[in-house]
Design an enzyme around this catalytic site. Structure first.
Site, mmCIF file in Angstrom:
data_model
loop_
_atom_site.group_PDB
_atom_site.id
_atom_site.type_symbol
_atom_site.label_atom_id
_atom_site.label_comp_id
_atom_site.label_asym_id
_atom_site.label_seq_id
_atom_site.Cartn_x
_atom_site.Cartn_y
_atom_site.Cartn_z
ATOM 1 C CB SER A 1 51.927 38.602 45.200
ATOM 2 O OG SER A 1 51.807 39.332 46.403
ATOM 3 C CE1 TYR B 1 54.520 42.863 43.639
ATOM 4 C CE2 TYR B 1 52.854 42.541 45.340
ATOM 5 C CZ TYR B 1 53.972 42.095 44.648
ATOM 6 O OH TYR B 1 54.528 40.878 44.959
#
Length: 255
Positions: free
Chosen positions: A142, A155
């Protein structure tokens, strides 16, 4: 020698985490490009939907797997046979946006368990089945693994760990003919981005529109765009790429 840009014909690929939006797009493209595909996901209903969406092609086998459970992952890879040419570790979850001081420890551990432990187990049990003839591994990272972001500490921490595992595995596995790279999406249309920005399908929230206005592309990405990049990294056309990180984020990591 001319190498077709993207050709997965005859490749045996394992897709871990194939029940979501990006996983479904990957499965569709891999099959269209000729791969034999095994898809692991913890959600049996999502796997059923995947097969229905793709018309239940003969090239796909699905299996319910808990990526955080070593016994489950060991058994799944054992059932996949001795030949794996490509492995995609795409299982992942997000965390509800909140400040670090308010973050629940159990949620933090859950995010790390799925996003990091699950990927580690994919490497642990996938690599031995590729070591004989080599192959390609793509980990789903990501832009949160490249830069920081407020309110999503678990995250972001997990995706930084994905980058570390990717680089370490690339160095360790390269001499055995196994390439390991990471695809790092920015905001991609689908369930996860709707959850983060409080949107609904086809109806971006005010917060989502504000985020798009900050992006050089002025839009969110599509799952099929992530799938296309992943297919390229699995294919022979990317044969000299190892240990690389590929942002696919409309330019936000350049800011």
């Amino acid at each position: 020698m001319t190498v077709p840009l993207v050709d997965l014909g005859g490749m045996h690929i394992v897709l871990v985490g194939g029940g979501g939006d990006i996983g479904t797009a990957m499965a569709r493209q891999f099959v269209e490009l000729g791969a034999q595909l095994r898809v692991f996901d913890r959600d049996a209903a999502a796997l059923d939907r995947l097969r229905e969406t793709l018309g239940a092609p003969a090239q796909i086998e699905v299996r319910v797997v808990d990526v955080t459970d070593e016994t489950s992952m060991r058994a799944a890879f054992a059932a996949a046979g001795d030949r794996i040419d490509g492995l995609v570790n795409a299982a992942g979850i997000e965390n509800p946006p909140m400040p670090i001081e308010d973050f629940d420890l159990a949620m933090f551990r859950k995010v790390m368990d799925v996003n990091v432990t699950g990927l580690f187990l994919g490497l642990k049990y996938g690599v031995p089945r590729m070591a004989g003839a080599g192959g390609s591994i793509v980990n789903l990272g990501s832009t949160g693994g490249i830069k920081g972001a407020a309110l999503v500490s678990a995250y972001v921490a997990s995706k930084h760990a994905v980058i570390g595992l990717t680089r370490s595995a690339a160095v360790e596995c390269g001499p055995r003919g196994i390439r390991v790279n990471a695809v790092c999406p920015g905001p991609i249309e689908g369930r996860m981005i709707d959850a983060i920005y409080g949107s609904s399908p086809g109806q971006p929230s005010e917060q989502a529109r504000a985020r798009m206005a900050q992006m050089p592309s002025r839009r969110f990405g599509r799952a099929d765009e992530v799938a296309g990049l992943t297919a390229f990294l699995l294919s022979p056309a990317s044969g000299f790429i190892n240990g690389a990180l590929y942002p696919i984020d409309g330019g936000i990591s350049a800011i």
